[in-house]
Design a protein around this motif. Structure first.
Motif, PDB file in Angstrom:
ATOM      1  N   PHE A  65       0.846  -1.191   0.000  1.00 13.24           N
ATOM      2  CA  PHE A  65       0.000   0.000   0.000  1.00 13.24           C
ATOM      3  C   PHE A  65       0.880   1.240   0.000  1.00 13.24           C
ATOM      4  O   PHE A  65       1.839   1.338   0.753  1.00 13.24           O
ATOM      5  CB  PHE A  65      -0.910   0.012   1.223  1.00 13.24           C
ATOM      6  N   ASP A  66       0.558   2.169  -0.871  1.00 10.12           N
ATOM      7  CA  ASP A  66       1.284   3.425  -0.955  1.00 10.12           C
ATOM      8  C   ASP A  66       0.306   4.550  -0.654  1.00 10.12           C
ATOM      9  O   ASP A  66      -0.677   4.735  -1.379  1.00 10.12           O
ATOM     10  CB  ASP A  66       1.874   3.582  -2.357  1.00 10.12           C
ATOM     11  N   GLN A  67       0.555   5.285   0.395  1.00 10.72           N
ATOM     12  CA  GLN A  67      -0.386   6.327   0.795  1.00 10.72           C
ATOM     13  C   GLN A  67      -0.563   7.396  -0.278  1.00 10.72           C
ATOM     14  O   GLN A  67      -1.592   8.060  -0.334  1.00 10.72           O
ATOM     15  CB  GLN A  67       0.048   6.962   2.107  1.00 10.72           C
ATOM     16  N   HIS A  68       0.409   7.568  -1.155  1.00 11.57           N
ATOM     17  CA  HIS A  68       0.295   8.569  -2.214  1.00 11.57           C
ATOM     18  C   HIS A  68      -0.524   8.060  -3.401  1.00 11.57           C
ATOM     19  O   HIS A  68      -0.906   8.832  -4.261  1.00 11.57           O
ATOM     20  CB  HIS A  68       1.677   9.010  -2.680  1.00 11.57           C
ATOM     21  N   MET A  69      -0.781   6.758  -3.446  1.00 13.16           N
ATOM     22  CA  MET A  69      -1.593   6.164  -4.514  1.00 13.16           C
ATOM     23  C   MET A  69      -2.960   5.737  -3.969  1.00 13.16           C
ATOM     24  O   MET A  69      -3.610   4.870  -4.522  1.00 13.16           O
ATOM     25  CB  MET A  69      -0.866   4.963  -5.121  1.00 13.16           C
ATOM     26  N   ARG A  70      -3.367   6.342  -2.891  1.00 19.28           N
ATOM     27  CA  ARG A  70      -4.610   5.999  -2.202  1.00 19.28           C
ATOM     28  C   ARG A  70      -5.842   6.124  -3.100  1.00 19.28           C
ATOM     29  O   ARG A  70      -6.810   5.396  -2.960  1.00 19.28           O
ATOM     30  CB  ARG A  70      -4.751   6.907  -0.984  1.00 19.28           C
ATOM     31  N   ASP A  71      -5.797   7.046  -4.045  1.00 19.84           N
ATOM     32  CA  ASP A  71      -6.955   7.274  -4.908  1.00 19.84           C
ATOM     33  C   ASP A  71      -7.028   6.317  -6.098  1.00 19.84           C
ATOM     34  O   ASP A  71      -7.982   6.338  -6.858  1.00 19.84           O
ATOM     35  CB  ASP A  71      -6.966   8.719  -5.411  1.00 19.84           C
ATOM     36  N   VAL A  72      -6.028   5.440  -6.268  1.00 23.22           N
ATOM     37  CA  VAL A  72      -6.019   4.463  -7.360  1.00 23.22           C
ATOM     38  C   VAL A  72      -6.587   3.150  -6.814  1.00 23.22           C
ATOM     39  O   VAL A  72      -5.972   2.516  -5.958  1.00 23.22           O
ATOM     40  CB  VAL A  72      -4.591   4.242  -7.905  1.00 23.22           C
ATOM     41  N   PRO A  73      -7.764   2.749  -7.303  1.00 25.16           N
ATOM     42  CA  PRO A  73      -8.387   1.526  -6.777  1.00 25.16           C
ATOM     43  C   PRO A  73      -7.523   0.295  -7.030  1.00 25.16           C
ATOM     44  O   PRO A  73      -6.981   0.106  -8.114  1.00 25.16           O
ATOM     45  CB  PRO A  73      -9.703   1.418  -7.556  1.00 25.16           C
ATOM     46  N   PHE A  74      -7.401  -0.520  -6.027  1.00 27.41           N
ATOM     47  CA  PHE A  74      -6.687  -1.796  -6.108  1.00 27.41           C
ATOM     48  C   PHE A  74      -5.240  -1.651  -6.573  1.00 27.41           C
ATOM     49  O   PHE A  74      -4.697  -2.551  -7.207  1.00 27.41           O
ATOM     50  CB  PHE A  74      -7.436  -2.777  -7.002  1.00 27.41           C
ATOM     51  N   HIS A  75      -4.595  -0.540  -6.269  1.00 31.46           N
ATOM     52  CA  HIS A  75      -3.205  -0.316  -6.704  1.00 31.46           C
ATOM     53  C   HIS A  75      -2.275  -1.408  -6.185  1.00 31.46           C
ATOM     54  O   HIS A  75      -1.434  -1.901  -6.924  1.00 31.46           O
ATOM     55  CB  HIS A  75      -2.718   1.059  -6.246  1.00 31.46           C
ATOM     56  N   MET A  76      -2.440  -1.796  -4.923  1.00 30.44           N
ATOM     57  CA  MET A  76      -1.526  -2.798  -4.375  1.00 30.44           C
ATOM     58  C   MET A  76      -1.738  -4.160  -5.018  1.00 30.44           C
ATOM     59  O   MET A  76      -0.794  -4.926  -5.185  1.00 30.44           O
ATOM     60  CB  MET A  76      -1.632  -2.867  -2.862  1.00 30.44           C
ATOM     61  N   VAL A  77      -2.966  -4.470  -5.408  1.00 34.98           N
ATOM     62  CA  VAL A  77      -3.230  -5.748  -6.084  1.00 34.98           C
ATOM     63  C   VAL A  77      -2.592  -5.726  -7.473  1.00 34.98           C
ATOM     64  O   VAL A  77      -1.950  -6.688  -7.889  1.00 34.98           O
ATOM     65  CB  VAL A  77      -4.749  -6.013  -6.174  1.00 34.98           C
ATOM     66  N   ALA A  78      -2.756  -4.615  -8.186  1.00 34.40           N
ATOM     67  CA  ALA A  78      -2.139  -4.481  -9.514  1.00 34.40           C
ATOM     68  C   ALA A  78      -0.616  -4.547  -9.395  1.00 34.40           C
ATOM     69  O   ALA A  78       0.047  -5.156 -10.238  1.00 34.40           O
ATOM     70  CB  ALA A  78      -2.572  -3.174 -10.152  1.00 34.40           C
ATOM     71  N   GLN A  79      -0.062  -3.979  -8.353  1.00 32.71           N
ATOM     72  CA  GLN A  79       1.388  -4.001  -8.149  1.00 32.71           C
ATOM     73  C   GLN A  79       1.873  -5.426  -7.919  1.00 32.71           C
ATOM     74  O   GLN A  79       2.937  -5.806  -8.406  1.00 32.71           O
ATOM     75  CB  GLN A  79       1.748  -3.123  -6.944  1.00 32.71           C
TER      76      GLN A  79
END
Length: 81
Positions: A65-79
């Motif tokens: 989880f990146d607090q600066h990418m909070r507005d990108v849905p499912f960013h950590m899953v995509a990562q």
């Protein structure tokens, strides 16, 4: 010099190892989420766990989880993938 070995996380490491053994034995995938305050060693725990999995030729995906990418849905899953 910073040691390569992880200290004080034997219980958490054992839980991850048990989960891996369940998946290897039964073949049913599992999702493991690791949470905690920043700086407590979550990333170090995951990196330490990945080493033995590489020898087993196991597939392993991780995302952070990146607090600066909070507005990108499912960013950590995509990562992770």
């Amino acid at each position: 010099s910073i040691p390569d070995r992880l200290y004080g996380r034997s219980e958490e490491s054992a839980r991850l190892t048990e989960a891996f053994q369940r998946v290897a034995h039964h073949g049913v995938p599992e999702l493991i989420l690791i949470s905690g305050a920043s700086g407590v060693g979550k990333t170090a725990l995951v990196r330490e766990f990945q080493r033995p999995l590489a020898r087993e030729r196991a597939l392993f995906a991780s995302g952070k989880f990146d607090q600066h990418m909070r507005d990108v849905p499912f960013h950590m899953v995509a990562q992770a993938f």
